[in-house]
Design a protein around this motif. Sequence first.
Motif, PDB file in Angstrom:
ATOM      1  N   UNK A 148      -8.210   3.605 -11.056  1.00 25.05           N
ATOM      2  CA  UNK A 148      -8.522   2.910  -9.805  1.00 25.05           C
ATOM      3  C   UNK A 148      -7.231   2.439  -9.151  1.00 25.05           C
ATOM      4  N   UNK A 149      -7.269   2.334  -7.827  1.00 33.15           N
ATOM      5  CA  UNK A 149      -6.156   1.804  -7.028  1.00 33.15           C
ATOM      6  C   UNK A 149      -6.727   0.628  -6.251  1.00 33.15           C
ATOM      7  N   UNK A 150      -6.293  -0.591  -6.590  1.00 30.93           N
ATOM      8  CA  UNK A 150      -6.971  -1.791  -6.096  1.00 30.93           C
ATOM      9  C   UNK A 150      -5.960  -2.775  -5.513  1.00 30.93           C
ATOM     10  N   UNK A 151      -6.330  -3.372  -4.380  1.00 29.57           N
ATOM     11  CA  UNK A 151      -5.483  -4.395  -3.759  1.00 29.57           C
ATOM     12  C   UNK A 151      -5.528  -5.685  -4.551  1.00 29.57           C
ATOM     13  N   UNK A 152      -4.466  -6.457  -4.434  1.00 34.09           N
ATOM     14  CA  UNK A 152      -4.399  -7.725  -5.152  1.00 34.09           C
ATOM     15  C   UNK A 152      -5.524  -8.677  -4.754  1.00 34.09           C
ATOM     16  N   UNK A 153      -5.887  -8.673  -3.455  1.00 34.60           N
ATOM     17  CA  UNK A 153      -6.923  -9.606  -2.989  1.00 34.60           C
ATOM     18  C   UNK A 153      -8.273  -9.337  -3.630  1.00 34.60           C
ATOM     19  N   UNK A 154      -8.466  -8.158  -4.208  1.00 34.41           N
ATOM     20  CA  UNK A 154      -9.756  -7.807  -4.806  1.00 34.41           C
ATOM     21  C   UNK A 154      -9.768  -7.903  -6.327  1.00 34.41           C
ATOM     22  N   UNK A 155      -8.724  -8.471  -6.913  1.00 38.09           N
ATOM     23  CA  UNK A 155      -8.666  -8.584  -8.368  1.00 38.09           C
ATOM     24  C   UNK A 155      -8.654 -10.031  -8.823  1.00 38.09           C
ATOM     25  N   UNK A 156      -9.227 -10.240  -9.999  1.00 43.50           N
ATOM     26  CA  UNK A 156      -9.158 -11.534 -10.669  1.00 43.50           C
ATOM     27  C   UNK A 156      -8.848 -11.252 -12.137  1.00 43.50           C
ATOM     28  N   UNK A 157      -8.231 -12.199 -12.828  1.00 46.45           N
ATOM     29  CA  UNK A 157      -7.973 -11.983 -14.260  1.00 46.45           C
ATOM     30  C   UNK A 157      -9.280 -11.857 -15.030  1.00 46.45           C
ATOM     31  N   UNK A 158      -9.284 -11.016 -16.039  1.00 47.92           N
ATOM     32  CA  UNK A 158     -10.460 -10.863 -16.897  1.00 47.92           C
ATOM     33  C   UNK A 158     -10.160 -11.579 -18.207  1.00 47.92           C
ATOM     34  N   UNK A 159     -10.864 -12.659 -18.455  1.00 47.65           N
ATOM     35  CA  UNK A 159     -10.616 -13.473 -19.641  1.00 47.65           C
ATOM     36  C   UNK A 159     -11.558 -13.163 -20.799  1.00 47.65           C
ATOM     37  N   UNK A 203       0.826  -1.207   0.000  1.00 50.18           N
ATOM     38  CA  UNK A 203       0.000   0.000   0.000  1.00 50.18           C
ATOM     39  C   UNK A 203       0.863   1.261   0.000  1.00 50.18           C
ATOM     40  N   UNK A 204       0.573   2.193  -0.901  1.00 51.95           N
ATOM     41  CA  UNK A 204       1.343   3.430  -0.999  1.00 51.95           C
ATOM     42  C   UNK A 204       0.444   4.628  -1.279  1.00 51.95           C
ATOM     43  N   UNK A 205      -0.763   4.600  -0.756  1.00 56.77           N
ATOM     44  CA  UNK A 205      -1.681   5.717  -0.910  1.00 56.77           C
ATOM     45  C   UNK A 205      -1.812   6.415   0.446  1.00 56.77           C
ATOM     46  N   UNK A 206      -2.714   7.367   0.563  1.00 50.83           N
ATOM     47  CA  UNK A 206      -2.848   8.120   1.807  1.00 50.83           C
ATOM     48  C   UNK A 206      -3.682   7.360   2.839  1.00 50.83           C
ATOM     49  N   UNK A 207      -3.475   7.690   4.105  1.00 49.77           N
ATOM     50  CA  UNK A 207      -4.281   7.100   5.172  1.00 49.77           C
ATOM     51  C   UNK A 207      -5.736   7.523   5.048  1.00 49.77           C
ATOM     52  N   UNK A 208      -5.983   8.728   4.563  1.00 49.46           N
ATOM     53  CA  UNK A 208      -7.353   9.200   4.369  1.00 49.46           C
ATOM     54  C   UNK A 208      -8.073   8.329   3.343  1.00 49.46           C
ATOM     55  N   UNK A 209      -7.385   7.999   2.258  1.00 47.70           N
ATOM     56  CA  UNK A 209      -7.972   7.133   1.242  1.00 47.70           C
ATOM     57  C   UNK A 209      -8.285   5.771   1.840  1.00 47.70           C
ATOM     58  N   UNK A 210      -7.333   5.211   2.565  1.00 49.00           N
ATOM     59  CA  UNK A 210      -7.504   3.890   3.167  1.00 49.00           C
ATOM     60  C   UNK A 210      -8.649   3.887   4.181  1.00 49.00           C
ATOM     61  N   UNK A 211      -8.708   4.895   5.037  1.00 47.36           N
ATOM     62  CA  UNK A 211      -9.742   4.968   6.065  1.00 47.36           C
ATOM     63  C   UNK A 211     -11.130   5.212   5.489  1.00 47.36           C
ATOM     64  N   UNK A 212     -11.200   5.702   4.250  1.00 45.36           N
ATOM     65  CA  UNK A 212     -12.513   5.950   3.633  1.00 45.36           C
ATOM     66  C   UNK A 212     -13.180   4.656   3.167  1.00 45.36           C
ATOM     67  N   UNK A 213     -12.425   3.570   3.123  1.00 44.86           N
ATOM     68  CA  UNK A 213     -12.983   2.275   2.716  1.00 44.86           C
ATOM     69  C   UNK A 213     -13.698   1.660   3.914  1.00 44.86           C
ATOM     70  N   UNK A 214     -14.934   1.219   3.743  1.00 44.38           N
ATOM     71  CA  UNK A 214     -15.639   0.593   4.867  1.00 44.38           C
ATOM     72  C   UNK A 214     -14.843  -0.591   5.430  1.00 44.38           C
ATOM     73  N   UNK A 215     -14.802  -0.692   6.753  1.00 47.00           N
ATOM     74  CA  UNK A 215     -13.980  -1.718   7.409  1.00 47.00           C
ATOM     75  C   UNK A 215     -14.276  -3.131   6.931  1.00 47.00           C
TER      76      UNK A 215
END
Length: 150
Positions: free
Chosen positions: A109-120, A73-85
């Motif tokens: 978009x800025x997305x974590x690996x755990x939330x991505x899947x390949x698009x075939x 993670x390399x974004x701001x804490x404000x961005x991170x805290x805005x995501x629902x827990x």
Amino acid sequence: MTSRRGRTAWLKDIFRKRVRPAEADPLLLTDAVDTRYFYNAISRHEARFQIGQVVRHKLFPFRGVIFDVDPQFANTDEWYDSIPEEVRPRKDQPFYHLFAENDRTHYIAYVSEQNLIPDDSDVPLSHPDISDWFTMNGSGTYELKKEATN
């Protein structure tokens, strides 16, 4: 009154090398490495996805092409805290920058690996910034242009 030499001699003593590097004791690791700690903020994670790959979000209806990867993670804490827990991702994983799109709009978009899947799917992306960064090769994948690399 002290001489000029007397006034600066103490500074020279402070900054003078007291031990030559060859005479210094070697630096030894005496404690076990804590694998939970990221030394020098370098992630030990390997990215599952690569630049130019088309991916889709697991939870939200958008897809995009990856144009940059942060090892953790390399974004701001404000961005991170805005995501629902309840859907907030871990910080200790790769995060991807996407030229993203959904049915209504294009965006980045800025997305974590755990939330991505390949698009075939064979459906081409229409984000307007893709052509500035990528060329479409014969196999339907995106190849980063040389002038877009840093």
